[in-house]
Design a protein around this motif. Structure first.
Motif, PDB file in Angstrom:
ATOM      1  N   THR A  18       0.804  -1.216   0.000  1.00 31.02           N
ATOM      2  CA  THR A  18       0.000   0.000   0.000  1.00 31.02           C
ATOM      3  C   THR A  18       0.841   1.273   0.000  1.00 31.02           C
ATOM      4  O   THR A  18       0.525   2.230  -0.694  1.00 31.02           O
ATOM      5  CB  THR A  18      -0.954   0.013   1.208  1.00 31.02           C
ATOM      6  N   CYS A  19       1.925   1.285   0.756  1.00 26.90           N
ATOM      7  CA  CYS A  19       2.791   2.459   0.754  1.00 26.90           C
ATOM      8  C   CYS A  19       3.448   2.624  -0.614  1.00 26.90           C
ATOM      9  O   CYS A  19       3.650   3.744  -1.087  1.00 26.90           O
ATOM     10  CB  CYS A  19       3.848   2.341   1.855  1.00 26.90           C
ATOM     11  N   GLY A  20       3.756   1.509  -1.281  1.00 24.12           N
ATOM     12  CA  GLY A  20       4.307   1.578  -2.627  1.00 24.12           C
ATOM     13  C   GLY A  20       3.320   2.181  -3.601  1.00 24.12           C
ATOM     14  O   GLY A  20       3.671   3.040  -4.424  1.00 24.12           O
ATOM     15  N   VAL A  21       2.062   1.742  -3.536  1.00 22.43           N
ATOM     16  CA  VAL A  21       1.023   2.314  -4.393  1.00 22.43           C
ATOM     17  C   VAL A  21       0.880   3.808  -4.116  1.00 22.43           C
ATOM     18  O   VAL A  21       0.858   4.635  -5.039  1.00 22.43           O
ATOM     19  CB  VAL A  21      -0.320   1.596  -4.175  1.00 22.43           C
ATOM     20  N   LEU A  73      -9.904  -3.072 -17.054  1.00 22.20           N
ATOM     21  CA  LEU A  73      -9.015  -2.215 -16.276  1.00 22.20           C
ATOM     22  C   LEU A  73      -8.249  -1.248 -17.171  1.00 22.20           C
ATOM     23  O   LEU A  73      -7.976  -1.521 -18.341  1.00 22.20           O
ATOM     24  CB  LEU A  73      -8.031  -3.066 -15.478  1.00 22.20           C
ATOM     25  N   LEU A  74      -7.890  -0.100 -16.582  1.00 24.13           N
ATOM     26  CA  LEU A  74      -7.112   0.926 -17.267  1.00 24.13           C
ATOM     27  C   LEU A  74      -5.786   1.140 -16.544  1.00 24.13           C
ATOM     28  O   LEU A  74      -5.663   0.838 -15.348  1.00 24.13           O
ATOM     29  CB  LEU A  74      -7.890   2.240 -17.302  1.00 24.13           C
ATOM     30  N   PRO A  75      -4.767   1.667 -17.230  1.00 20.56           N
ATOM     31  CA  PRO A  75      -3.501   1.975 -16.559  1.00 20.56           C
ATOM     32  C   PRO A  75      -3.703   2.902 -15.365  1.00 20.56           C
ATOM     33  O   PRO A  75      -4.462   3.877 -15.440  1.00 20.56           O
ATOM     34  CB  PRO A  75      -2.683   2.652 -17.670  1.00 20.56           C
ATOM     35  N   GLY A  76      -3.044   2.585 -14.269  1.00 24.57           N
ATOM     36  CA  GLY A  76      -3.159   3.389 -13.057  1.00 24.57           C
ATOM     37  C   GLY A  76      -4.263   2.965 -12.128  1.00 24.57           C
ATOM     38  O   GLY A  76      -4.359   3.487 -11.008  1.00 24.57           O
ATOM     39  N   ASP A  77      -5.125   2.026 -12.540  1.00 26.98           N
ATOM     40  CA  ASP A  77      -6.142   1.504 -11.629  1.00 26.98           C
ATOM     41  C   ASP A  77      -5.465   0.824 -10.442  1.00 26.98           C
ATOM     42  O   ASP A  77      -4.516   0.060 -10.616  1.00 26.98           O
ATOM     43  CB  ASP A  77      -7.025   0.478 -12.337  1.00 26.98           C
ATOM     44  N   VAL A  78      -5.962   1.114  -9.245  1.00 25.24           N
ATOM     45  CA  VAL A  78      -5.442   0.479  -8.032  1.00 25.24           C
ATOM     46  C   VAL A  78      -6.355  -0.684  -7.659  1.00 25.24           C
ATOM     47  O   VAL A  78      -7.566  -0.497  -7.462  1.00 25.24           O
ATOM     48  CB  VAL A  78      -5.364   1.488  -6.871  1.00 25.24           C
ATOM     49  N   LEU A  79      -5.783  -1.864  -7.581  1.00 28.08           N
ATOM     50  CA  LEU A  79      -6.524  -3.057  -7.184  1.00 28.08           C
ATOM     51  C   LEU A  79      -6.428  -3.198  -5.672  1.00 28.08           C
ATOM     52  O   LEU A  79      -5.319  -3.208  -5.115  1.00 28.08           O
ATOM     53  CB  LEU A  79      -5.934  -4.291  -7.860  1.00 28.08           C
ATOM     54  N   LEU A  80      -7.558  -3.314  -5.000  1.00 29.35           N
ATOM     55  CA  LEU A  80      -7.551  -3.360  -3.540  1.00 29.35           C
ATOM     56  C   LEU A  80      -8.321  -4.571  -3.023  1.00 29.35           C
ATOM     57  O   LEU A  80      -9.442  -4.837  -3.463  1.00 29.35           O
ATOM     58  CB  LEU A  80      -8.177  -2.084  -2.969  1.00 29.35           C
ATOM     59  N   TYR A  81      -7.684  -5.282  -2.116  1.00 33.01           N
ATOM     60  CA  TYR A  81      -8.346  -6.314  -1.308  1.00 33.01           C
ATOM     61  C   TYR A  81      -8.352  -5.753   0.099  1.00 33.01           C
ATOM     62  O   TYR A  81      -7.331  -5.778   0.784  1.00 33.01           O
ATOM     63  CB  TYR A  81      -7.570  -7.625  -1.412  1.00 33.01           C
ATOM     64  N   ASP A  82      -9.477  -5.195   0.531  1.00 32.04           N
ATOM     65  CA  ASP A  82      -9.533  -4.466   1.796  1.00 32.04           C
ATOM     66  C   ASP A  82      -8.925  -5.264   2.941  1.00 32.04           C
ATOM     67  O   ASP A  82      -9.213  -6.454   3.126  1.00 32.04           O
ATOM     68  CB  ASP A  82     -10.993  -4.135   2.130  1.00 32.04           C
ATOM     69  N   ASN A  83      -8.069  -4.574   3.707  1.00 25.76           N
ATOM     70  CA  ASN A  83      -7.410  -5.126   4.895  1.00 25.76           C
ATOM     71  C   ASN A  83      -6.364  -6.195   4.579  1.00 25.76           C
ATOM     72  O   ASN A  83      -5.851  -6.837   5.503  1.00 25.76           O
ATOM     73  CB  ASN A  83      -8.441  -5.702   5.871  1.00 25.76           C
ATOM     74  N   HIS A  84      -6.018  -6.349   3.289  1.00 29.43           N
ATOM     75  CA  HIS A  84      -5.044  -7.386   2.943  1.00 29.43           C
ATOM     76  C   HIS A  84      -3.971  -6.921   1.953  1.00 29.43           C
ATOM     77  O   HIS A  84      -2.783  -7.112   2.226  1.00 29.43           O
ATOM     78  CB  HIS A  84      -5.759  -8.615   2.373  1.00 29.43           C
ATOM     79  N   HIS A  85      -4.353  -6.361   0.795  1.00 29.16           N
ATOM     80  CA  HIS A  85      -3.354  -6.175  -0.248  1.00 29.16           C
ATOM     81  C   HIS A  85      -3.799  -5.100  -1.239  1.00 29.16           C
ATOM     82  O   HIS A  85      -4.989  -4.791  -1.355  1.00 29.16           O
ATOM     83  CB  HIS A  85      -3.136  -7.497  -0.991  1.00 29.16           C
ATOM     84  N   ALA A  86      -2.815  -4.538  -1.953  1.00 29.19           N
ATOM     85  CA  ALA A  86      -3.089  -3.590  -3.028  1.00 29.19           C
ATOM     86  C   ALA A  86      -2.008  -3.724  -4.096  1.00 29.19           C
ATOM     87  O   ALA A  86      -0.872  -4.124  -3.809  1.00 29.19           O
ATOM     88  CB  ALA A  86      -3.124  -2.155  -2.504  1.00 29.19           C
ATOM     89  N   ALA A  87      -2.363  -3.411  -5.332  1.00 28.02           N
ATOM     90  CA  ALA A  87      -1.427  -3.450  -6.454  1.00 28.02           C
ATOM     91  C   ALA A  87      -1.897  -2.441  -7.491  1.00 28.02           C
ATOM     92  O   ALA A  87      -2.991  -1.864  -7.375  1.00 28.02           O
ATOM     93  CB  ALA A  87      -1.350  -4.860  -7.048  1.00 28.02           C
ATOM     94  N   THR A  88      -1.080  -2.217  -8.534  1.00 30.80           N
ATOM     95  CA  THR A  88      -1.413  -1.224  -9.560  1.00 30.80           C
ATOM     96  C   THR A  88      -1.479  -1.875 -10.932  1.00 30.80           C
ATOM     97  O   THR A  88      -0.533  -2.557 -11.344  1.00 30.80           O
ATOM     98  CB  THR A  88      -0.365  -0.098  -9.582  1.00 30.80           C
ATOM     99  N   ASN A  89      -2.582  -1.651 -11.626  1.00 29.71           N
ATOM    100  CA  ASN A  89      -2.713  -2.161 -12.991  1.00 29.71           C
ATOM    101  C   ASN A  89      -1.901  -1.297 -13.956  1.00 29.71           C
ATOM    102  O   ASN A  89      -1.840  -0.077 -13.819  1.00 29.71           O
ATOM    103  CB  ASN A  89      -4.183  -2.163 -13.422  1.00 29.71           C
TER     104      ASN A  89
END
Length: 269
Positions: free
Chosen positions: A98-101, A154-170
């Motif tokens: 999340t801090c990376g995103v 999905l589009l570039p820059g979309d943030v994928l979130l699994y609440d309370n667990h994980h995040a990544a960037t498309n």
């Protein structure tokens, strides 16, 4: 493809060595279903494209690894490099998902002059507050299953979130939304000129505006329309002079006077 940061070199979450020791701590990988509970989309496509650029550059730079105990050192190092470009980091540092995103979002805000995003504190965000926090920053919260179960929408820059667990960037344009993204202009990176003057594309989809930029050891200032200024200019209540000679190799570069009082282009060693 997504930019994903999920573990250190031992497969754990804390106390690893700074930097990406294995090439898998922070990496570009195929989309996968975590599962995701929402997608956070920034409506400004120029900024979103730069979020994707920063995320890819960070994931491909093995100086940036994963460690929850040192999660803010990525931002600390990024703040020191030209144009907040993760590709230019040379000192080993760490982040987490999340801090990376959030660091890449802040970098895009700074690079593109987005007043809201440029002020955020990346270390504030974690997977439990990112949904609401990013919504307050202007991100759309998408929960339709079509956004969560594949990368086709999905589009570039979309943030994928699994609440309370994980995040990544498309990073890429989904096969079902290519027409939605085609309106984003494509530029030749580097210097460009039109009938209004010189401008500088820092990525294929974005150009510099409203900021200073050091290029080939010379300083340039780009106004809010994205053009490099010339002549006398007042910037932040200070007066500067920029090379006004059309066709000069250093046209638009900041100038200073030497010990004799002669104007010359300032170069940073």
């Amino acid at each position: 493809m997504i930019a994903n940061s999920g573990h250190d070199e031992t497969g754990r979450y804390k106390n690893g060595r700074a930097g990406d020791q294995t090439g898998t701590e922070y990496a570009v990988i195929p989309w996968y279903n975590r599962p995701w509970t929402c997608v956070l989309r920034y409506p400004n496509k120029t900024v979103a494209a730069d979020i994707a650029y920063c995320a890819r550059a960070a994931a491909e730079n093995d100086k940036i690894g994963y460690d929850q105990n040192q999660r803010d050192t990525f931002w600390h190092e990024l703040a020191l490099v030209p144009n907040y470009d993760p590709a230019k980091i040379t000192t080993p540092c760490e982040s987490d998902c999340t801090c990376g995103v959030a660091t890449c979002v802040k970098a895009a805000g700074l690079r593109k002059g987005d007043a809201m995003l440029r002020k955020i504190d990346p270390a504030y965000y974690w997977s439990g507050n990112m949904r609401e926090g990013f919504r307050q920053l202007g991100f759309q919260v998408l929960t339709d299953p079509k956004y969560l179960t594949s990368d086709r929408y999905l589009l570039p820059g979309d943030v994928l979130l699994y609440d309370n667990h994980h995040a990544a960037t498309n990073l890429d344009v989904g096969s079902m939304v290519r027409e939605d993204w085609i309106t984003v202009p494509t530029y030749q990176t580097g210097w460009n000129r039109d009938d209004k003057g010189w401008w500088y594309a820092d990525t294929a989809h974005t150009y510099v505006k409203g900021k200073w930029l050091l290029i080939n050891k010379c300083w340039y200032y780009f106004n809010d329309d994205g053009y490099a200024v010339t002549g006398f200019q007042e910037i932040d209540s200070e007066m500067y002079f920029f090379n006004p000679i059309v066709g000069d190799p250093k046209e638009c570069a900041m100038m200073v006077t030497d010990e004799r009082g002669h104007l010359k282009v300032y170069t940073k060693d």
